[in-house]
Write an enzyme that holds these catalytic residues in place. Structure first.
Site, PDB file in Angstrom:
ATOM      1  N   GLY A 185      55.732  47.826  37.009  1.00 52.35           N
ATOM      2  CA  GLY A 185      56.402  48.655  36.013  1.00 52.35           C
ATOM      3  C   GLY A 185      57.666  49.341  36.497  1.00 52.35           C
ATOM      4  O   GLY A 185      58.289  50.095  35.748  1.00 52.35           O
ATOM      5  N   GLY A 199      54.819  43.711  34.380  1.00 53.08           N
ATOM      6  CA  GLY A 199      55.465  43.133  33.209  1.00 53.08           C
ATOM      7  C   GLY A 199      55.667  44.092  32.057  1.00 53.08           C
ATOM      8  O   GLY A 199      55.952  43.682  30.940  1.00 53.08           O
ATOM      9  N   LYS A 217      52.165  33.952  45.086  1.00 52.67           N
ATOM     10  CA  LYS A 217      50.896  34.457  44.552  1.00 52.67           C
ATOM     11  C   LYS A 217      49.861  33.355  44.415  1.00 52.67           C
ATOM     12  O   LYS A 217      50.187  32.236  44.002  1.00 52.67           O
ATOM     13  CB  LYS A 217      51.115  35.053  43.149  1.00 52.67           C
ATOM     14  CG  LYS A 217      51.915  36.342  43.112  1.00 52.67           C
ATOM     15  CD  LYS A 217      51.992  36.836  41.669  1.00 52.67           C
ATOM     16  CE  LYS A 217      53.046  37.931  41.492  1.00 52.67           C
ATOM     17  NZ  LYS A 217      52.627  39.209  42.073  1.00 52.67           N
ATOM     18  N   ARG A 265      49.150  57.895  42.825  1.00 48.73           N
ATOM     19  CA  ARG A 265      48.587  59.255  42.931  1.00 48.73           C
ATOM     20  C   ARG A 265      47.092  59.211  43.215  1.00 48.73           C
ATOM     21  O   ARG A 265      46.566  60.022  43.969  1.00 48.73           O
ATOM     22  CB  ARG A 265      48.838  60.042  41.643  1.00 48.73           C
ATOM     23  CG  ARG A 265      50.214  60.658  41.565  1.00 48.73           C
ATOM     24  CD  ARG A 265      50.213  61.785  40.546  1.00 48.73           C
ATOM     25  NE  ARG A 265      51.547  62.347  40.372  1.00 48.73           N
ATOM     26  CZ  ARG A 265      52.058  63.273  41.175  1.00 48.73           C
ATOM     27  NH1 ARG A 265      51.379  63.732  42.212  1.00 48.73           N
ATOM     28  NH2 ARG A 265      53.282  63.743  40.953  1.00 48.73           N
ATOM     29  N   GLY A 290      59.172  43.438  39.823  1.00 41.51           N
ATOM     30  CA  GLY A 290      58.880  42.130  39.243  1.00 41.51           C
ATOM     31  C   GLY A 290      59.877  41.792  38.167  1.00 41.51           C
ATOM     32  O   GLY A 290      61.000  41.368  38.444  1.00 41.51           O
ATOM     33  N   SER A 291      59.479  42.034  36.940  1.00 41.58           N
ATOM     34  CA  SER A 291      60.327  41.669  35.806  1.00 41.58           C
ATOM     35  C   SER A 291      61.556  42.568  35.700  1.00 41.58           C
ATOM     36  O   SER A 291      62.544  42.203  35.060  1.00 41.58           O
ATOM     37  CB  SER A 291      59.494  41.785  34.527  1.00 41.58           C
ATOM     38  OG  SER A 291      58.197  41.288  34.739  1.00 41.58           O
ATOM     39  N   ASP A 296      60.655  39.800  42.547  1.00 45.90           N
ATOM     40  CA  ASP A 296      60.171  38.562  41.934  1.00 45.90           C
ATOM     41  C   ASP A 296      61.358  37.667  41.602  1.00 45.90           C
ATOM     42  O   ASP A 296      62.329  38.131  40.984  1.00 45.90           O
ATOM     43  CB  ASP A 296      59.457  38.872  40.606  1.00 45.90           C
ATOM     44  CG  ASP A 296      58.014  39.302  40.817  1.00 45.90           C
ATOM     45  OD1 ASP A 296      57.592  39.446  41.975  1.00 45.90           O
ATOM     46  OD2 ASP A 296      57.315  39.510  39.806  1.00 45.90           O
TER      47      ASP A 296
END
Lengths: 206, 296
Positions: free
Chosen positions: B216, B155, B83, B167, B237-238, B26
């Site tokens: 995450g 996030g 997005k 999983r 992402g973050s 990101d």
């Protein structure tokens, strides 16, 4: 039996491994220099050339592969692999620089301009059997490069056909060979058509 | 005259195949995009705010300004994704018209339609969609998604939901493989997934498209964990630009994704990266603020 390495730093390496395995070829996924020993041939797959080049530098693969290429070792690069084999891509990124070709990256535009077209590749006739004979080779061009200039040491293996939608690029070189180095702008590993893999194995074994 | 086909299925899924074994990062500015490219990212996701900020600021999250996306496209040579909101096919039309390489119909933005996702077959540009389980993945593929990512919880810097979703999907695929052919129809009904795709997955032993993990991932070890679980690549992402040394962390995560099964290299790249992003415990996030539940 041929033992073929597939550079497995990033990109579509599993597809090459699967196609080679179906041809009865032993494969090795190469991520470190020590995995280059004992190979008969090497494939550099499609992926992002900046990502693959950066990882190849970080893990000391550039120098040994360049040396192997210069000593006549068979190497085939598809798409990003073609870019890495080229001597010049007009952009500052790590290259092997072993083929006498100037390559333009993203030569057809962005993903929405990516396309599929049937290619006439004369050298595949030698490895074609039965229904394969005379059938065009499925050329998948995904944010693909092309050969802008072919040096005297390299020869063209395939050119783009005439079509309005790839106007301006008609006749452009999209596959090249120099000794035992082979480069394609398209992706035989995504097609299920193994003719180009058989051709490369024949080049490697010659 | 030769037949030239653009926007075909093999061309759409093929680009995702080229991204495998890579990290999609990101980025919110052209400068970030350059850092990501130099770190070895295989693509970037261009957006105005990373998920951690969307979460913190609240309000309605929409498609980013096309001008920002365009500037990022002009800055890097790697593929640029962007997005749109779930079901917002006009945002998708806009993104296609400016030439983004992949559209993420994303639960990180506020959904525009609470019943229907976009009919992705009608676009030339390929789509990636999120999922929490196999049924959701196959519904999205049925609608035309050419790439799947497990959702995780964006996030948070907490990999637990990414692990749960990966999983769940991969375990369901393994169970399909052990079923008798006549059991697949009832399973398709139960999952709410197209029968033909269920049969295909049972035969292939994997999704018919590339499957990345997202939501995450904050450390090289997180990325390698997801790769060892069996995904094809990772979205971060973050996790990169909310850390103390983004360039270094980005490069370390790229290396960890390539050498995911080599603990010595993983140890080496994990050294001295500085502070990771501050993480969020999932339990403290109220149910209605969890992003993974968006999408149907």
């Amino acid at each position: 039996m041929t033992r073929c390495g597939v550079l497995a730093l990033q990109g579509a390496f599993i597809e090459h491994v699967q196609l080679l395995s179906a041809l009865g070829v032993d494969t090795v996924q190469v991520r470190r220099p020590d995995q280059l020993s004992g190979l008969d041939a090497l494939i550099i797959p499609g992926g992002e050339s900046t990502s693959v080049g950066k990882l190849a530098v970080a893990y000391g693969l550039v120098e040994p592969i360049r040396r192997m290429a210069q000593e006549g070792f068979p190497i085939w690069g598809t798409c990003a692999g073609m870019i890495l084999l080229a001597r010049d891509v007009g952009f500052g990124q790590p290259l092997l620089g072993v083929m006498d070709i100037v390559v333009r990256r993203n030569a057809f535009g962005r993903q929405v301009d990516s396309f599929e077209v049937g290619l006439d590749i004369p050298v595949l006739r030698t490895v074609s059997t039965g229904a394969e004979c005379g059938r065009p080779f499925p050329g998948l061009f995904i944010r693909a490069p092309l050969v802008e200039r072919l040096g005297p040491a390299a020869e063209a293996l395939a050119r783009l056909p005439d079509d309005v939608r790839i106007a301006g690029q008609a006749g452009a070189v999209v596959a090249a060979r120099q000794g035992k180095l082979v480069a394609t702008a398209f992706h035989p590993e995504l097609t299920g058509d193994s003719r180009f893999h058989r051709y490369f194995l024949a080049v490697a074994g010659s | 005259m030769a037949e030239v086909e653009t926007g075909g299925w093999k061309i759409k899924t093929g680009l995702a195949q080229m991204l495998k074994g890579g990290v999609i990062m990101d980025v919110v500015t052209p400068e970030h995009a350059k850092i990501a490219e130099q770190a070895g990212a295989c693509a970037v996701m261009a957006l105005e705010r990373v998920p951690a900020d969307i979460r913190a600021q609240g309000g309605v999250a929409r498609m980013s300004d096309p001008e920002l996306i365009q500037r990022i496209m002009d800055t890097v040579t790697i593929p640029v994704m962007a997005k749109c909101r779930i079901g917002h096919f006009v945002e998708a039309q806009i993104l296609e018209s400016i030439g983004v390489d992949y559209i993420d119909e994303s639960e990180v933005l506020t959904p525009a339609d609470e019943e229907h996702h976009i009919d992705k077959h009608t676009f030339r540009v390929p789509f990636v969609c999120g999922c929490r389980n196999l049924g959701e993945a196959l519904r999205r593929i049925g609608e035309g998604a050419a790439m799947i990512r497990t959702k995780g919880e964006a996030g948070t810097g907490n990999v637990v939901e990414a692990v749960r979703h990966a999983r769940t999907v991969l375990g369901a695929i393994r169970r399909l493989q052990s079923m008798a052919p006549e059991e697949l129809m009832a399973t398709a009904k139960e999952m709410g997934a197209p029968y033909e795709l269920v049969v295909q997955v049972a035969q292939l032993g994997r999704l018919p498209v590339v499957n990345f993990a997202a939501g995450g991932i904050a450390t090289p070890a997180d990325a390698a964990l997801m790769m060892q679980l069996g995904v094809d690549g990772v979205f971060v992402g973050s996790g990169i630009f909310k850390s103390s040394d983004p360039a270094r962390r980005a490069e370390a995560i790229v290396k960890a994704t390539t050498h995911f099964a080599d603990p010595k290299i993983l140890a080496d790249v994990s050294k001295g990266l500085g502070e990771a992003m501050a993480g969020l415990e999932i339990r403290v996030i109220p149910e209605e603020e969890r992003l993974a539940g968006r999408g149907w």
